[in-house]
Write a protein that holds these residues in place. Sequence first.
Motif, PDB file in Angstrom:
ATOM      1  N   ARG A 144      55.471  68.246  42.330  1.00  0.00           N
ATOM      2  CA  ARG A 144      55.111  66.917  42.844  1.00  0.00           C
ATOM      3  C   ARG A 144      53.624  66.660  42.677  1.00  0.00           C
ATOM      4  NH1 ARG A 144      54.184  66.223  48.943  1.00  0.00           N
ATOM      5  NH2 ARG A 144      52.399  67.376  48.109  1.00  0.00           N
ATOM      6  N   ASP A 145      52.794  67.687  42.935  1.00  0.00           N
ATOM      7  CA  ASP A 145      51.358  67.542  42.710  1.00  0.00           C
ATOM      8  C   ASP A 145      51.061  67.312  41.230  1.00  0.00           C
ATOM      9  OD1 ASP A 145      50.944  67.965  45.392  1.00  0.00           O
ATOM     10  OD2 ASP A 145      50.558  70.109  45.181  1.00  0.00           O
ATOM     11  N   GLY A 146      51.828  67.988  40.350  1.00  0.00           N
ATOM     12  CA  GLY A 146      51.646  67.784  38.917  1.00  0.00           C
ATOM     13  C   GLY A 146      51.996  66.378  38.484  1.00  0.00           C
ATOM     14  N   VAL A 147      53.042  65.820  39.076  1.00  0.00           N
ATOM     15  CA  VAL A 147      53.402  64.424  38.780  1.00  0.00           C
ATOM     16  C   VAL A 147      52.284  63.490  39.223  1.00  0.00           C
ATOM     17  CG1 VAL A 147      54.985  62.565  39.419  1.00  0.00           C
ATOM     18  CG2 VAL A 147      55.889  64.815  38.813  1.00  0.00           C
ATOM     19  N   ASP A 148      51.704  63.763  40.386  1.00  0.00           N
ATOM     20  CA  ASP A 148      50.606  62.931  40.875  1.00  0.00           C
ATOM     21  C   ASP A 148      49.391  63.029  39.959  1.00  0.00           C
ATOM     22  OD1 ASP A 148      49.717  61.149  43.000  1.00  0.00           O
ATOM     23  OD2 ASP A 148      48.308  62.727  43.534  1.00  0.00           O
ATOM     24  N   GLN A 149      49.151  64.231  39.434  1.00  0.00           N
ATOM     25  CA  GLN A 149      48.045  64.394  38.488  1.00  0.00           C
ATOM     26  C   GLN A 149      48.315  63.614  37.213  1.00  0.00           C
ATOM     27  OE1 GLN A 149      45.290  65.387  39.185  1.00  0.00           O
ATOM     28  NE2 GLN A 149      44.240  66.485  37.559  1.00  0.00           N
ATOM     29  N   ALA A 150      49.554  63.613  36.734  1.00  0.00           N
ATOM     30  CA  ALA A 150      49.888  62.846  35.536  1.00  0.00           C
ATOM     31  C   ALA A 150      49.681  61.357  35.766  1.00  0.00           C
ATOM     32  CB  ALA A 150      51.336  63.128  35.127  1.00  0.00           C
ATOM     33  N   ARG A 151      49.870  60.903  37.003  1.00  0.00           N
ATOM     34  CA  ARG A 151      49.596  59.493  37.310  1.00  0.00           C
ATOM     35  C   ARG A 151      48.119  59.176  37.103  1.00  0.00           C
ATOM     36  NH1 ARG A 151      53.001  60.114  41.924  1.00  0.00           N
ATOM     37  NH2 ARG A 151      54.964  59.001  41.656  1.00  0.00           N
ATOM     38  N   ARG A 152      47.249  60.092  37.484  1.00  0.00           N
ATOM     39  CA  ARG A 152      45.811  59.860  37.282  1.00  0.00           C
ATOM     40  C   ARG A 152      45.505  59.732  35.790  1.00  0.00           C
ATOM     41  NH1 ARG A 152      45.746  64.251  41.111  1.00  0.00           N
ATOM     42  NH2 ARG A 152      45.222  63.517  43.199  1.00  0.00           N
ATOM     43  N   TRP A 153      46.131  60.584  34.985  1.00  0.00           N
ATOM     44  CA  TRP A 153      45.928  60.461  33.540  1.00  0.00           C
ATOM     45  C   TRP A 153      46.394  59.101  33.043  1.00  0.00           C
ATOM     46  CZ3 TRP A 153      48.940  65.576  32.333  1.00  0.00           C
ATOM     47  CH2 TRP A 153      48.248  66.662  32.888  1.00  0.00           C
ATOM     48  N   GLU A 154      47.561  58.686  33.520  1.00  0.00           N
ATOM     49  CA  GLU A 154      48.135  57.409  33.048  1.00  0.00           C
ATOM     50  C   GLU A 154      47.228  56.238  33.408  1.00  0.00           C
ATOM     51  OE1 GLU A 154      49.757  53.685  33.593  1.00  0.00           O
ATOM     52  OE2 GLU A 154      49.802  55.001  35.356  1.00  0.00           O
ATOM     53  N   ARG A 155      46.656  56.271  34.614  1.00  0.00           N
ATOM     54  CA  ARG A 155      45.781  55.165  35.024  1.00  0.00           C
ATOM     55  C   ARG A 155      44.529  55.100  34.154  1.00  0.00           C
ATOM     56  NH1 ARG A 155      46.656  57.366  40.442  1.00  0.00           N
ATOM     57  NH2 ARG A 155      48.451  56.303  41.398  1.00  0.00           N
ATOM     58  N   LEU A 156      43.900  56.236  33.896  1.00  0.00           N
ATOM     59  CA  LEU A 156      42.699  56.240  33.067  1.00  0.00           C
ATOM     60  C   LEU A 156      43.013  55.846  31.625  1.00  0.00           C
ATOM     61  CD1 LEU A 156      40.936  59.460  34.403  1.00  0.00           C
ATOM     62  CD2 LEU A 156      40.143  57.098  34.641  1.00  0.00           C
ATOM     63  N   ALA A 157      44.123  56.362  31.090  1.00  0.00           N
ATOM     64  CA  ALA A 157      44.503  55.973  29.736  1.00  0.00           C
ATOM     65  C   ALA A 157      44.838  54.486  29.674  1.00  0.00           C
ATOM     66  CB  ALA A 157      45.703  56.800  29.267  1.00  0.00           C
ATOM     67  N   GLY A 158      45.454  53.955  30.719  1.00  0.00           N
ATOM     68  CA  GLY A 158      45.761  52.526  30.752  1.00  0.00           C
ATOM     69  C   GLY A 158      44.515  51.670  30.775  1.00  0.00           C
ATOM     70  N   ILE A 159      43.468  52.123  31.476  1.00  0.00           N
ATOM     71  CA  ILE A 159      42.196  51.394  31.490  1.00  0.00           C
ATOM     72  C   ILE A 159      41.597  51.356  30.094  1.00  0.00           C
ATOM     73  CG2 ILE A 159      39.809  51.488  32.311  1.00  0.00           C
ATOM     74  CD1 ILE A 159      40.901  52.594  34.959  1.00  0.00           C
ATOM     75  N   ALA A 160      41.623  52.497  29.400  1.00  0.00           N
ATOM     76  CA  ALA A 160      41.058  52.546  28.041  1.00  0.00           C
ATOM     77  C   ALA A 160      41.815  51.624  27.103  1.00  0.00           C
ATOM     78  CB  ALA A 160      41.109  53.982  27.516  1.00  0.00           C
ATOM     79  N   ALA A 393      45.783  51.635  17.738  1.00  0.00           N
ATOM     80  CA  ALA A 393      45.756  52.858  18.546  1.00  0.00           C
ATOM     81  C   ALA A 393      45.816  52.527  20.032  1.00  0.00           C
ATOM     82  CB  ALA A 393      44.495  53.665  18.235  1.00  0.00           C
ATOM     83  N   ALA A 394      45.137  51.449  20.448  1.00  0.00           N
ATOM     84  CA  ALA A 394      45.181  51.038  21.853  1.00  0.00           C
ATOM     85  C   ALA A 394      46.579  50.584  22.248  1.00  0.00           C
ATOM     86  CB  ALA A 394      44.169  49.923  22.103  1.00  0.00           C
ATOM     87  N   ALA A 395      47.276  49.884  21.341  1.00  0.00           N
ATOM     88  CA  ALA A 395      48.637  49.431  21.637  1.00  0.00           C
ATOM     89  C   ALA A 395      49.591  50.624  21.786  1.00  0.00           C
ATOM     90  CB  ALA A 395      49.124  48.496  20.540  1.00  0.00           C
ATOM     91  N   GLU A 396      49.427  51.636  20.946  1.00  0.00           N
ATOM     92  CA  GLU A 396      50.259  52.836  21.063  1.00  0.00           C
ATOM     93  C   GLU A 396      50.001  53.545  22.387  1.00  0.00           C
ATOM     94  OE1 GLU A 396      49.594  55.283  17.698  1.00  0.00           O
ATOM     95  OE2 GLU A 396      50.644  53.970  16.281  1.00  0.00           O
ATOM     96  N   LEU A 397      48.738  53.633  22.777  1.00  0.00           N
ATOM     97  CA  LEU A 397      48.409  54.278  24.043  1.00  0.00           C
ATOM     98  C   LEU A 397      48.966  53.482  25.218  1.00  0.00           C
ATOM     99  CD1 LEU A 397      46.985  56.492  25.610  1.00  0.00           C
ATOM    100  CD2 LEU A 397      44.863  55.162  25.469  1.00  0.00           C
ATOM    101  N   ALA A 398      48.900  52.148  25.132  1.00  0.00           N
ATOM    102  CA  ALA A 398      49.466  51.319  26.199  1.00  0.00           C
ATOM    103  C   ALA A 398      50.967  51.536  26.331  1.00  0.00           C
ATOM    104  CB  ALA A 398      49.158  49.843  25.940  1.00  0.00           C
ATOM    105  N   ALA A 399      51.670  51.674  25.205  1.00  0.00           N
ATOM    106  CA  ALA A 399      53.114  51.929  25.247  1.00  0.00           C
ATOM    107  C   ALA A 399      53.412  53.297  25.860  1.00  0.00           C
ATOM    108  CB  ALA A 399      53.694  51.839  23.838  1.00  0.00           C
ATOM    109  N   ALA A 402      52.995  52.996  29.579  1.00  0.00           N
ATOM    110  CA  ALA A 402      54.112  52.288  30.212  1.00  0.00           C
ATOM    111  C   ALA A 402      55.320  53.205  30.376  1.00  0.00           C
ATOM    112  CB  ALA A 402      54.481  51.058  29.384  1.00  0.00           C
ATOM    113  N   ALA A 403      55.610  54.007  29.345  1.00  0.00           N
ATOM    114  CA  ALA A 403      56.744  54.931  29.436  1.00  0.00           C
ATOM    115  C   ALA A 403      56.528  55.962  30.538  1.00  0.00           C
ATOM    116  CB  ALA A 403      56.963  55.625  28.092  1.00  0.00           C
ATOM    117  N   MET A 404      55.301  56.474  30.636  1.00  0.00           N
ATOM    118  CA  MET A 404      55.018  57.459  31.681  1.00  0.00           C
ATOM    119  C   MET A 404      55.076  56.821  33.059  1.00  0.00           C
ATOM    120  SD  MET A 404      51.688  59.949  32.199  1.00  0.00           S
ATOM    121  CE  MET A 404      52.145  61.027  30.851  1.00  0.00           C
ATOM    122  N   LYS A 405      54.494  55.637  33.203  1.00  0.00           N
ATOM    123  CA  LYS A 405      54.473  54.971  34.505  1.00  0.00           C
ATOM    124  C   LYS A 405      55.875  54.672  34.995  1.00  0.00           C
ATOM    125  CE  LYS A 405      52.334  51.037  36.882  1.00  0.00           C
ATOM    126  NZ  LYS A 405      51.457  49.851  36.715  1.00  0.00           N
TER     127      LYS A 405
END
Length: 438
Positions: A144-160, A393-399, A402-405
Amino acid sequence: MPATDLQGSSPSTHAHSSPFSSFGRTLLSLRRDAAPSAASAAAAMPPPGPAVDPELEEFHAHVAAQLADLSAAAAGAGGEEEFMSIPWIRRLLEAFLLCQDEFRVALAEARRRGGVTLTPAAERLVADFGERAVKALDVCNAARDGVDQARRWERLAGIAASALLPQAPAEEGQRQIHEGQLRRARKALSDLSVLLIDDAAAAAGAGGGLASFLSSHRNRSFGRARASPSRASSSSSTSSPSAHFRSLSWSVSRTWSAARQLQAIGAGLAAPRATEAAAASSLAAPAYAMVCLLHLAAWALVAAVPCPDRAAALQAHHHLPSPPPRAAFPWAPPLLALQERLAEEGKRKDRRNSCGLLREIHSLEKCAQRLAEAIDAAPAPLTGEREAEVREAAAELAAACAAMKDGLDPLERQVREVFHRIVRSRMEGFDSPMLNAD
């Protein structure tokens, strides 16, 4: 996941789990629902013994059917889920929950049928499964902590990604990417690299993938590493990536090791003797099947998401229990196939240093690395082919984000359900003769 929270899932939780089958199916109904391919695979293997209770024999066929379906999906044989994707992990956890529910029913029936008392050997194996299941609670907390950490990655990647993509369809192709947008994307990717380096170092002692790329390019491309305001406010002394990792709040202790926990779940596990498995109403073989399924689910969770000492846990030969005899149990061949596939996945060169074998994590890492490379090679303001490459590249990262989120919330709910089900089973006397009281 506090052990006092035993109410289970809320109605909304069940609504999210609608793609899965109900937990309440009986043993007899499973025969009608089993896939023909799984049934033929189970029929090809002899049952644990000719005198086994029909309902217990049905339990073995059910476990075989579940694992055969998971193995087929892992091999890409017409399954929608790819191996180690979020849907596949959820399907594995669902299989464990369903089999645990059926085992609980079989246990209660065996104890209530005509005052039958389980043999000491069977009681010992049932109690052993309960003890090993409790050890999996820490795995659920770490996952569960690992899933929460992956959320942090997703948020930062989404900002980029969002910094470089048009905010409305009308803006498509009308605005150039300027230095301010590139700076914001670089900052988000730099913060992402810090988190990935921290997690890779905690799991394996070294960074890999996007983490190693950004670490080597930080001085030239992203400037000097800086802590984000949120990290800086959390601790005045967390100036290094490793210190930042230690400041995170984990549900397990700092000395907890996923590898040691998996070893504890599978250590000393041996198939029941033929006389124990063949006895009428014997639960020795079903209890053994449940421990093997528990170990597979725990191993897959540890491999999928960031966990302390996760890299050591990927070394299968350190913690795998003794393999079940293929000819004795119908579920042994698909179980061994999944174990081998998981071990091979952890040894792949492109996945070895990843922060998780989850396909959505791997996709996010690859897409973020590609965007970092595109930004690094493109001076501002961007024009023509360079701008198109960065936007692609930004569009691929956004996709990928979205899949991770979309998948992380259901996965976390599934992990919580496994945790709560194990706790409830212990509270109800899962492995105690108290179930004799009707």
